[in-house]
Scaffold this motif. Structure first.
Motif, short mmCIF file in Angstrom:
data_model
loop_
_atom_site.label_atom_id
_atom_site.label_comp_id
_atom_site.label_asym_id
_atom_site.label_seq_id
_atom_site.Cartn_x
_atom_site.Cartn_y
_atom_site.Cartn_z
N MET A 66 17.63 15.35 -63.07
CA MET A 66 17.61 16.75 -62.61
C MET A 66 16.43 17.00 -61.67
O MET A 66 16.59 17.67 -60.64
N VAL A 67 15.27 16.47 -62.01
CA VAL A 67 14.09 16.66 -61.17
C VAL A 67 14.29 15.98 -59.82
O VAL A 67 14.02 16.57 -58.76
N ILE A 68 14.78 14.76 -59.83
CA ILE A 68 14.95 14.02 -58.57
C ILE A 68 16.03 14.64 -57.70
O ILE A 68 15.86 14.77 -56.48
N LEU A 69 17.14 15.07 -58.29
CA LEU A 69 18.20 15.70 -57.51
C LEU A 69 17.73 17.01 -56.91
O LEU A 69 18.02 17.33 -55.74
N TYR A 70 16.98 17.79 -57.68
CA TYR A 70 16.43 19.04 -57.16
C TYR A 70 15.46 18.76 -56.02
O TYR A 70 15.49 19.41 -54.98
N ASP A 71 14.61 17.77 -56.21
CA ASP A 71 13.64 17.41 -55.18
C ASP A 71 14.33 16.93 -53.91
O ASP A 71 13.96 17.32 -52.81
N ALA A 72 15.35 16.10 -54.06
CA ALA A 72 16.05 15.54 -52.90
C ALA A 72 16.70 16.62 -52.05
O ALA A 72 16.64 16.59 -50.82
N ALA A 73 17.35 17.59 -52.71
CA ALA A 73 18.08 18.62 -51.97
C ALA A 73 17.26 19.87 -51.73
O ALA A 73 17.64 20.70 -50.91
N GLY A 74 16.15 20.02 -52.42
CA GLY A 74 15.37 21.25 -52.29
C GLY A 74 14.04 21.04 -51.61
O GLY A 74 13.89 21.31 -50.42
N VAL A 75 13.07 20.53 -52.34
CA VAL A 75 11.71 20.43 -51.86
C VAL A 75 11.61 19.54 -50.62
O VAL A 75 11.03 19.93 -49.61
N ARG A 76 12.19 18.32 -50.69
CA ARG A 76 12.08 17.40 -49.56
C ARG A 76 12.84 17.93 -48.35
O ARG A 76 12.43 17.73 -47.21
N ARG A 77 13.95 18.61 -48.57
CA ARG A 77 14.70 19.18 -47.45
C ARG A 77 13.88 20.26 -46.75
O ARG A 77 13.83 20.35 -45.53
N ALA A 104 10.61 20.46 -46.72
CA ALA A 104 9.52 19.77 -46.01
C ALA A 104 10.02 19.28 -44.65
O ALA A 104 9.30 19.36 -43.65
N GLY A 105 11.26 18.79 -44.61
CA GLY A 105 11.85 18.36 -43.34
C GLY A 105 12.03 19.52 -42.38
O GLY A 105 11.80 19.39 -41.17
N GLU A 106 12.45 20.67 -42.89
CA GLU A 106 12.60 21.85 -42.05
C GLU A 106 11.24 22.30 -41.50
O GLU A 106 11.12 22.69 -40.33
N HIS A 107 10.21 22.25 -42.33
CA HIS A 107 8.86 22.59 -41.87
C HIS A 107 8.42 21.64 -40.78
O HIS A 107 7.83 22.07 -39.77
N ALA A 108 8.71 20.36 -40.94
CA ALA A 108 8.35 19.37 -39.91
C ALA A 108 9.07 19.69 -38.61
O ALA A 108 8.48 19.59 -37.53
N ARG A 109 10.33 20.10 -38.68
CA ARG A 109 11.09 20.44 -37.47
C ARG A 109 10.44 21.61 -36.74
O ARG A 109 10.27 21.57 -35.52
N VAL A 110 10.04 22.63 -37.47
CA VAL A 110 9.41 23.81 -36.86
C VAL A 110 8.04 23.43 -36.26
O VAL A 110 7.72 23.83 -35.14
N ILE A 111 7.26 22.66 -37.00
CA ILE A 111 5.95 22.24 -36.49
C ILE A 111 6.12 21.39 -35.23
O ILE A 111 5.37 21.56 -34.26
N LYS A 128 -0.89 17.05 -27.37
CA LYS A 128 0.36 16.36 -27.73
C LYS A 128 0.08 15.53 -28.96
O LYS A 128 -0.65 14.57 -28.94
N GLU A 129 0.67 15.95 -30.06
CA GLU A 129 0.48 15.26 -31.33
C GLU A 129 1.74 14.44 -31.65
O GLU A 129 2.80 14.67 -31.10
N GLU A 130 1.59 13.52 -32.55
CA GLU A 130 2.72 12.73 -32.99
C GLU A 130 3.66 13.62 -33.80
O GLU A 130 3.23 14.43 -34.62
N ASN A 131 4.96 13.49 -33.53
CA ASN A 131 5.94 14.29 -34.26
C ASN A 131 5.98 13.89 -35.72
O ASN A 131 5.82 12.72 -36.07
N LEU A 132 6.23 14.86 -36.57
CA LEU A 132 6.39 14.63 -37.99
C LEU A 132 7.82 14.18 -38.27
O LEU A 132 8.74 14.51 -37.54
N LYS A 133 8.01 13.44 -39.33
CA LYS A 133 9.34 13.01 -39.72
C LYS A 133 10.11 14.21 -40.26
O LYS A 133 9.71 14.83 -41.23
N GLU A 134 11.21 14.54 -39.61
CA GLU A 134 11.97 15.73 -39.96
C GLU A 134 13.03 15.47 -41.01
O GLU A 134 13.43 16.38 -41.72
N LEU A 135 13.51 14.26 -41.10
CA LEU A 135 14.58 13.98 -42.05
C LEU A 135 13.98 13.39 -43.32
O LEU A 135 13.84 12.20 -43.48
#
Length: 148
Positions: free
Chosen positions: A79-90, A92-99, A113-120
């Motif tokens: 339950m923790v890993i599934l929540y993390d995979a679809a929630g928290v980590r997703r 974090a990817g959206e935040h990276a896209r905006v940054i 010019k900074e190095e891009n963050l991993k979005e996925l």
């Protein structure tokens, strides 16, 4: 060697192989271009995290019984890993896209010019669901083929 008779560990390993190594092929079907880095990438279809934890939990349930403390622990960790995979980590990817978009905007006309963050980083609910299905299918096959 006893390690190679551990049905839970074998289920995890097979689920990992299937989920992780199917990513470049599934991405090709989606994007119509090969990107071999998907072999080693987090994120994408299917969720490897989901596949391996559900494979372990399913195998534990089949071998120890669904009333066992091991299965209960497996469900809780799943339950923790599934929540993390679809929630928290997703997220974090959206935040990276905006940054990354902010950095791109700032770099036009500025020396910044900074190095891009991993979005996925995370997974869509569909990617998690397919990972869950891979995990269940692999564990059922491994435990059934190797015998209880």
């Amino acid at each position: 060697m006893a390690l190679f008779q551990n049905k839970v560990l074998i289920s995890v390993a097979v689920a990992w192989l299937i989920a992780q190594f199917s990513k470049p092929f599934l991405q090709y079907l989606r994007d119509r271009e090969w990107n071999w880095s998907w072999f080693f990438s987090a994120g994408g279809m299917p969720s490897t995290h989901s596949a391996i934890i559900v494979a372990a939990t399913t195998a534990l349930g089949m071998l120890q019984g669904v009333a066992s403390p091991e299965f209960a622990l497996g469900v809780a960790v799943s339950m923790v890993i599934l929540y993390d995979a679809a929630g928290v980590r997703r997220q974090a990817g959206e935040h990276a896209r905006v940054i990354n978009a902010i950095i791109e905007d700032l770099s036009h006309g500025h020396p910044l010019k900074e190095e891009n963050l991993k979005e996925l980083l995370g997974h869509t609910p569909g990617e998690v669901a397919i990972g869950v299905l891979v995990g269940v299918a692999v564990a059922v096959c491994v435990v059934t083929l190797m015998g209880r």
